[in-house]
Each structure stands twice: as C-alpha cells, then as structure tokens.
Design a protein around this motif. Structure first.
Motif, mmCIF file in Angstrom:
data_model
loop_
_atom_site.group_PDB
_atom_site.id
_atom_site.type_symbol
_atom_site.label_atom_id
_atom_site.label_comp_id
_atom_site.label_asym_id
_atom_site.label_seq_id
_atom_site.Cartn_x
_atom_site.Cartn_y
_atom_site.Cartn_z
ATOM 1 N N LYS A 160 -8.289 10.391 17.758
ATOM 2 C CA LYS A 160 -7.355 8.932 18.039
ATOM 3 C C LYS A 160 -7.018 7.967 16.971
ATOM 4 O O LYS A 160 -5.855 8.002 16.325
ATOM 5 C CB LYS A 160 -7.916 7.854 18.673
ATOM 6 N N GLN A 161 -7.834 8.207 15.833
ATOM 7 C CA GLN A 161 -7.639 7.297 14.608
ATOM 8 C C GLN A 161 -6.428 8.888 13.960
ATOM 9 O O GLN A 161 -5.288 7.661 13.481
ATOM 10 C CB GLN A 161 -8.452 7.330 13.264
ATOM 11 N N ILE A 163 -3.527 9.811 15.217
ATOM 12 C CA ILE A 163 -2.565 9.903 15.694
ATOM 13 C C ILE A 163 -2.317 8.884 15.554
ATOM 14 O O ILE A 163 -0.534 8.395 15.109
ATOM 15 C CB ILE A 163 -3.091 10.640 17.489
ATOM 16 N N GLU A 164 -3.010 7.706 15.634
ATOM 17 C CA GLU A 164 -2.578 5.919 14.952
ATOM 18 C C GLU A 164 -1.464 6.513 13.687
ATOM 19 O O GLU A 164 -1.011 5.559 13.458
ATOM 20 C CB GLU A 164 -3.892 5.507 15.279
ATOM 21 N N GLN A 167 1.084 7.599 14.104
ATOM 22 C CA GLN A 167 2.421 7.311 14.853
ATOM 23 C C GLN A 167 3.007 5.913 13.253
ATOM 24 O O GLN A 167 3.954 6.483 14.027
ATOM 25 C CB GLN A 167 1.740 6.521 15.625
ATOM 26 N N GLU A 168 1.421 5.434 13.308
ATOM 27 C CA GLU A 168 1.997 4.124 12.838
ATOM 28 C C GLU A 168 4.099 4.337 10.811
ATOM 29 O O GLU A 168 4.371 3.509 11.040
ATOM 30 C CB GLU A 168 1.147 3.358 11.895
ATOM 31 N N LYS A 171 7.019 5.447 12.502
ATOM 32 C CA LYS A 171 7.991 4.506 13.386
ATOM 33 C C LYS A 171 8.109 4.324 12.397
ATOM 34 O O LYS A 171 9.681 3.927 12.182
ATOM 35 C CB LYS A 171 7.372 3.959 14.377
#
Length: 523
Positions: A160-161, A163-164, A167-168, A171
């Motif tokens: 999860k970390q 992926i976040e 993603q950041e 973006k």
C-alpha cells in the motif's frame, strides 16, 4: 298452195335432222376419243419428264446431304481432337498436382516426426521449469517473512505504501506532461489555423468588381421622353403595370428614373424600355408584348447564369429551382456587394479550408454557394435569410450537413458538423475584407478613428492603434496607472463599448498591453 303439198318437204327436213344428229354424234365421239388419246399421251410424257426431274433432284439432294455429312463429320472430328487435347492437358496437370501433393505429404510426415521429438523435449523442459518455479516460490515466501521481521511491516502494508508513493509521483509527472502537451497543442493549433486562413485568403483575396443596380435610363432627347409618357400618361401607366416598377419622369434632362425594391423587375423594365425606344413603336399593346418577351429572356438568362456557375465550381446534381435561385443572385446586392460574387467567393474559400482540414470538399462548395440563397426567395417570411435558405435547401433535397451549414452561418441554429463553422468563417472573410463591400474610404477611416477614440476615452490609455483593417484594436496603457487586474477590466470595458456603440461585420479583437521598463545607464 295446199297443206298436203308441203308435207313431203317437212318430212324430209325432219329426216335430215335425224340423219345429221346420228352421223354428227359419231363424229363428235370420234373427235373426243382422239382428244382423250392425245391427253393420255401428253400425261404420260409429263409423268416421264417429272420422274426424270425428281430423280435428278433426288441425286442433287443426296450429293448435298453427303457433302454436309462430310463437313459435320470433319467438324466433329476436330472438336473431338480438341477435347482429347484438353483431356490430355488436364491429365498432365492432375499428374503434376499428384506428384506435388505426394511430396508435400512426405515433407509433412518428416516435419511431424520432428515436431513429435520437439514436443517430447518441450514436455520435459516444462516439468523442469515447473519444478524450478516451486523452488523459487518457496524461496520468495522465506524472503518475504525475513523482510517482514526486519521491517516490522506486513507485505500488504508495504504494498500500500509503495502504491501510494508511485501514484503520487505518477500524478505529478502526468500533470506536468499534460500541461506541456496542452500548451504545445494550443500553440501549434493556433499557428496551423492562422496559416490555413492566411493561405486561403491569399488564394482567393483578389479584388472583386462591385456592380451597381441600374436605377436610371438615359435618353437622347425630350421628344423620346414625351413618347415614353404617351397621351395622358397611358404609356407610362401601361409600363408600370406590366413591370411593377415605378417610372419617374421629371425635369432631369435626358434621364428617366426606375424605382423598385426588386432588381430583377427593375432590370426587366430597363431592357423593355431600351427595346421600345430602339423600335420606336411605343403604345400599351406593344409595351405588354415587349415586357413579356423580356421576362422570358431574363428567365432564360437567370437559368443560364445558374448553370454556368455550378459548372465553374464543379457542382453536380443540383435541383433546377436551386440553380434558378443561384442565377437570381446576380441581380441582388448585400451592402453593395454582388450576392453571386460573394457566394462564389465563399464557396471557393470553404473548399480550400475543407481540403486543408481533410473534410468533404463537395459539401463545403455546395453550402458556400447556397449559404445566402434565402435572400433571393420571393416567399414572404418572418424567418431570417439563413433559416429561409435552409428550408429551401431541405425542400429541394440537399444533404443534411449542407442544410445545417446554411442555417447556422449566422448562429441561428446549432452547428452539427465541421462544415458549418467553415461556412461561417468563409462568409466573414469574404464580407469583411476592405474594399469588397461598398463602403466609402471616408467611412472606413471614420470607423477606424472611432475605434481608437473609444480606447482613448478610458483613463490610463497611452496609445491605441486600429490594425488589420479594423479587425484588431491594440491598446497600450501606462503601467504606473493601470495594474494587471485593471488591464483585464479595461479590455472588457472597451469591448462592451465597441459592441454598444459601433456597427461592424465579423468581430474585433481588443488587445491591452501593459509594459514595464527598467532603464539604467552605466557611466
């Protein structure tokens, strides 16, 4: 003389008759028998002759039949020979195909044997790979357990970390890339559009001669003027009634004025008057005859003009009524600009723009030529000319894209295809070029001066320049008095003043420039 004396004579007469009958009958019978014998001989002769001719005809026919049979036999033999050759060729081809197929089958079996050996090797390798994968999986789980112990994070939390974080970063990179792409597209699109429009204007931007509607008729003397008026004005009344044109004969020397809102009727009146003056016979009956002939002449000329123009533009399959309306455009004017010349120019411009943008050139040409067709309609309607033109085009079977372009070129209806804005742009270019429409040079200069005066009327404006034939207004402001926020407000206020106070074709671009200069001199 006694009766007994004549008796012997009478008896002798009867006896003579009896004897003549008996002997004559025998003579006739003999003659008849002789004739029968002759006829019998002739019949035999004819029968013999006919038999000989029949035999001769029979022999000829037999010879002809034998000849025909020999020809048919030779022809049949040739056909059989050709078929035999074809059969031989087919057999040869079949044999070749059989040989090729046998070779291919042999090659296939060889390949199949190789494939079987390859499949065996593949299966063996597959088992080895599966065994290796199981070993790697075990090693992977051992490493994950070890990492979880060291990092004190479970695998799900770590995922999860990660992926976040990804993603950041994605973006940020995507936003930056999108912004760069948008700016590049806007710049490229603007340059491309400007280039296309400039090329189109250069290709079609020749001066067009502006025609004027004829409203005066010159005469040689006042004597002809009197003949035109006629006794107690009967000639002039007959001419006005036949043409629907008001004819004004006043004290102006050598001139008769023709007044009518319809230029076609005015042209009919002018030509009719010209013919009557040349002919010399001016009376009501002659006036009606000449006017009728002139109307027929104008109708034929209108049709010929329409046909010539659609052929010049390469347009086909148009309804005769639309062709007739195109011809009528020659006699119509819009702001002093001939409607037919304007429509031809819009058609040329539209086809150029459509070809540059990869759109349908035929639809663009048709819509450009027909976009002002509503202006020549004789039907009274409260609708604008664009809507009326669209209704006429729909009535005579024009394409839906063409009809939409006609109806929307002044934004009366929504545009439904890319052809529509092209027609609107071409119409603006054709109507807004300096010198095309009948505006005097003084009024043109006055419009430019009014633009500059509106800009100068605002506080803080230093200079104002009307550019591109009045299509753009550049305003330079004093940087000390006007800040960036007021610059936006000033451009809006100037635009509103222009909309409310001025009449102009197309659009006017207002550009407000605020410049700061820092100047120092090194000594």
């Amino acid at each position: 003389m006694k009766i007994n004396d004549g008796f012997p004579l009478l008896m002798g007469f009867f006896i003579g008759i009896i004897i003549f009958y008996l002997f004559g009958k025998k003579f006739i019978l003999r003659k008849y028998i002789q004739l029968l014998k002759k006829a019998h001989i002739q019949a035999k002769h004819i029968i013999n002759k006919t038999g000989k001719e029949c035999d001769l005809f029979k022999k000829k026919k037999i010879i002809q039949i034998k000849k025909k049979l020999s020809e048919l036999k030779s022809k049949h033999d040739k056909e059989i020979e050709i078929k035999e050759r074809r059969i031989i060729n087919i057999e040869k081809n079949i044999k070749k195909k059989e040989d090729r197929l046998s070779k291919e089958i042999e090659i296939y079996f060889k390949k199949n044997h190789r494939l079987e050996s390859q499949i065996y090797v593949y299966e063996k390798n597959k088992k080895n790979i599966q065994k290796r994968q199981k070993e790697l999986k075990k090693m992977y789980f051992k490493q994950v357990e070890l990492l979880e112990k060291i990092s004190r994070y479970s695998s799900e939390e770590a995922k999860k970390q990660l992926i976040e974080i990804f993603q950041e970063e994605a973006k940020k990179k995507a936003q930056s890339s999108i912004q760069n792409i948008i700016e590049e597209i806007q710049l490229t699109a603007k340059e491309k559009a400007q280039k296309i429009i400039i090329q189109s204007i250069q290709r079609i931007g020749t001066e067009k001669a502006v025609e004027n509607a004829v409203s005066t008729f010159s005469i040689e003397s006042d004597d002809i003027k009197g003949r035109i008026i006629g006794r107690e004005g009967r000639n002039i009344r007959a001419l006005e009634k036949a043409t629907g044109v008001e004819i004004i004969v006043d004290d102006t020397p050598d001139t008769v004025l023709l007044s009518c809102f319809n230029p076609i009727r005015r042209e009919i009146a002018r030509l009719s008057l010209q013919k009557l003056v040349i002919d010399g016979r001016i009376h009501p009956a002659r006036i009606e005859e000449v006017v009728k002939k002139t109307e027929e002449q104008i109708e034929a000329e209108i049709m010929n003009i329409g046909k010539k123009n659609i052929l010049d533009l390469g347009i086909h399959g148009m309804h005769p009524e639309l062709i007739k309306n195109i011809g009528k455009m020659k006699y119509r004017f819009s702001y002093g600009q001939n409607l037919l010349e304007h429509s031809r120019e819009v058609s040329h411009l539209s086809s150029i723009l459509a070809s540059e943008l990869g759109l349908n050139i035929k639809y663009a040409k048709r819509a450009g030529l027909l976009h002002d067709i509503g202006k020549v309609s004789e039907n009274e309607s409260e609708n604008p000319h664009a809507i009326l033109g669209m209704q006429i085009a729909e009535k005579y079977g024009e394409n839906v894209y063409v009809c939409n372009a006609i109806g929307s070129h002044h934004d009366e209806i929504e545009m439904k295809s890319l052809i529509s804005p092209i027609i609107q742009i071409s119409d603006s270019i054709s109507g807004a070029r300096p010198g095309v429409r009948k505006n005097s040079f003084e009024s043109y200069l006055k419009r430019l001066k009014n633009l500059e005066d509106i800009a100068h009327s605002f506080e803080g404006v230093n200079k104002a320049f009307a550019m591109q034939a009045g299509r753009e207004l550049r305003v330079i402001v004093e940087s000390e008095k006007i800040n960036d926020q007021k610059t936006l407000e000033l451009s809006y206020d100037i635009t509103e003043r222009i909309k409310n106070e001025m009449t102009y074709p197309g659009q006017i671009k207002v550009t407000v420039i605020r410049e700061i200069r820092a100047v120092q001199i090194a000594k």
